[in-house]
Design an enzyme around this catalytic site. Structure first.
Site, PDB file in Angstrom:
ATOM      1  N   CYS A  70      -5.924  -7.641   6.234  1.00  0.00           N
ATOM      2  CA  CYS A  70      -5.895  -8.552   5.249  1.00  0.00           C
ATOM      3  C   CYS A  70      -4.968  -9.736   5.306  1.00  0.00           C
ATOM      4  O   CYS A  70      -3.815  -9.712   5.490  1.00  0.00           O
ATOM      5  CB  CYS A  70      -5.361  -7.752   3.749  1.00  0.00           C
ATOM      6  SG  CYS A  70      -5.062  -8.757   2.444  1.00  0.00           S
ATOM      7  N   CYS A  73      -2.328 -10.456   2.795  1.00  0.00           N
ATOM      8  CA  CYS A  73      -1.435  -9.662   2.876  1.00  0.00           C
ATOM      9  C   CYS A  73      -0.307 -10.377   3.907  1.00  0.00           C
ATOM     10  O   CYS A  73       0.722 -10.245   3.795  1.00  0.00           O
ATOM     11  CB  CYS A  73      -1.675  -8.340   3.422  1.00  0.00           C
ATOM     12  SG  CYS A  73      -2.740  -7.073   2.206  1.00  0.00           S
TER      13      CYS A  73
END
Length: 446
Positions: A70, A73
């Site tokens: 991600c 993230c």
């Protein structure tokens, strides 16, 4: 001559020694539970085995549920690394931890993680979703709220200013000037997660002028993020006081976006929603100022606004098209239904204040038509913001299954095993090639 035998002593440790030993063992066990994890401001990496122990070991722990692939993230990680040592030094420390939710799927399902990154703050083991800023400095300010005292006591003008500076702009704040703390203590505990509370015992007339109140006791509500404030002189009891605190959780006019949707969801009031083309252009900003005046006189309603340019997908659910006349007014229940007021739903440029007043009068008189949203509900919109990647994954899996099925059919059907001699084989091969061209996974839109 008879001699007296000395009484035999039973060799057992004194009671105080036993108690001390038990206390030492309990303290050692507790220390071992905490010191299993670093407390120096390092972000703690958790797994399936250590997750529950970490939640039990710390009173306050912020957990980042992430996925290694991600991009959001990856951008969040260094901000958490910066915030962690600062939060560890608070009087009530907050530990930051992270767990690979893409790997530990059972834990992710338990805590309803359907998008990355998702952060949850566990307070004494009870989770709540973190929806605040992700910049390190702002994240620290946001989280300080949850470990602050229920009520702060301010003894001077400088203490009042320091409190306001420390609280920042993410939460509304309530300052009771000359107000006994017992009056608001219960409500301060009830709304602690949503607002700051304080009482000022000693202050000057300059403070009274600065915060626009002329007598005491007074409860002043401040919303620094929206540059708004209001004053309540009582009665400081029952529903009157709570209504003031509850209604001032939100600004007078609320820009509707993914963050504020979650706030209006918790409010029982109906939403007067104004839809504009672009909420940042000059005409829209002027209209918002007019709406603020209407909101002041109608505190039983929430006044929100949203731009087609800012959030077109949301606006579309209210039957707004390119041909719709904007600005448009409606009253939304925050769920599935909304009402338009017959003859008053559209605004023009002439005397918009009077038009808004007529709209509100028509709504209160029941001159409305009820409609249903033609798309996801409020909860659906909130979920869609975090689960769209799940939709993409499902679409991808379906596409792969279709490709596998296509190849399977090709192998089972002899006419597709190759280009055969003769017209029939040629036609079959041509048909097969055409079918393959018609379906190209790489051409599929998300």
């Amino acid at each position: 001559m008879a001699t007296t035998q000395p009484r035999r002593r039973i060799p057992y440790p004194p009671l105080i020694s036993v108690c001390a030993s038990l206390w030492w063992l309990a303290a050692a066990a507790a220390a071992a539970s905490v010191h299993e994890f670093p407390t120096d401001g390092t972000v703690v990496e958790l797994d399936d085995a250590s997750f529950d122990r970490a939640i039990s070991a710390f009173d306050f722990i912020l957990v980042d549920f992430y996925a290694p692939w991600c991009g959001h993230c990856k951008r969040l990680a260094p901000e958490l690394d910066k915030a962690a040592p600062v939060l560890a030094q608070l009087n009530e420390p907050i530990v930051i931890a992270k767990i690979n939710a893409d790997k530990y799927t059972k834990l992710a399902a338990k805590y309803e993680i359907d998008g990355y990154p998702t952060m949850k703050l566990f307070m004494h083991g009870v989770p709540m979703e973190y929806t605040g800023p992700r910049n390190a400095d702002l994240l620290v300010r946001f989280l300080q709220k949850f470990v602050a005292p229920d009520i702060s006591f301010l003894e001077s003008d400088s203490a009042v200013q320091n409190f306001i500076d420390m609280a920042g702009a993410n939460f509304p704040m309530f300052i009771g000037f000359g107000l006994n703390e017992s009056v608001i203590l219960e409500l301060a505990r009830k709304y602690k997660k949503k607002a700051w509370f304080s009482v000022a015992k000693d202050f000057s007339e300059e403070i009274m002028v600065a915060y626009d109140f002329d007598k005491v006791p007074a409860l002043v509500s401040l919303h620094p993020k929206y540059n708004e404030q209001s004053v309540f002189y009582g009665p400081f009891e029952g529903e009157f006081l709570e209504d003031f605190i509850r209604q001032n959780q939100l600004p007078l006019t609320v820009p509707i976006n993914s963050e504020t949707l979650k706030l209006v969801k918790d409010d029982e009031r109906k939403i007067v929603l104004t839809i504009v083309e672009d909420e940042l252009d000059e005409n829209s900003l002027k209209l918002v100022r007019i709406l603020r005046s209407a909101a002041t006189a109608n505190r039983d309603l929430i006044f929100g606004y949203v731009g087609v340019k800012q959030w077109g997908e949301f606006v579309d659910t209210f039957d707004i098209s390119k041909r719709s006349k904007l600005p448009k007014l409606l009253v939304w229940d925050g769920k599935e239904d909304y009402h338009i007021v017959v003859g008053s739903e559209d605004l023009d440029d002439n005397d918009q204040g009077s038009q808004i007043s007529r709209f509100l009068e028509g709504y209160r008189d029941g001159k409305t038509i009820k409609k249903e949203m033609n798309g996801p509900s409020l909860i659906g919109f909130i979920n869609s913001l975090v689960s769209i990647r799940t939709v993409y994954l499902i679409v991808f899996i379906v596409a792969v299954l279709m490709v596998i099925q296509n190849f399977s059919q090709t192998e089972e059907n002899p006419q597709f095993r190759g280009i055969q001699d003769g017209a029939e084989g040629t036609d079959a091969s041509t048909s097969h090639i055409k079918n393959r061209r018609d379906y190209q996974p790489g051409n599929k839109e998300d």
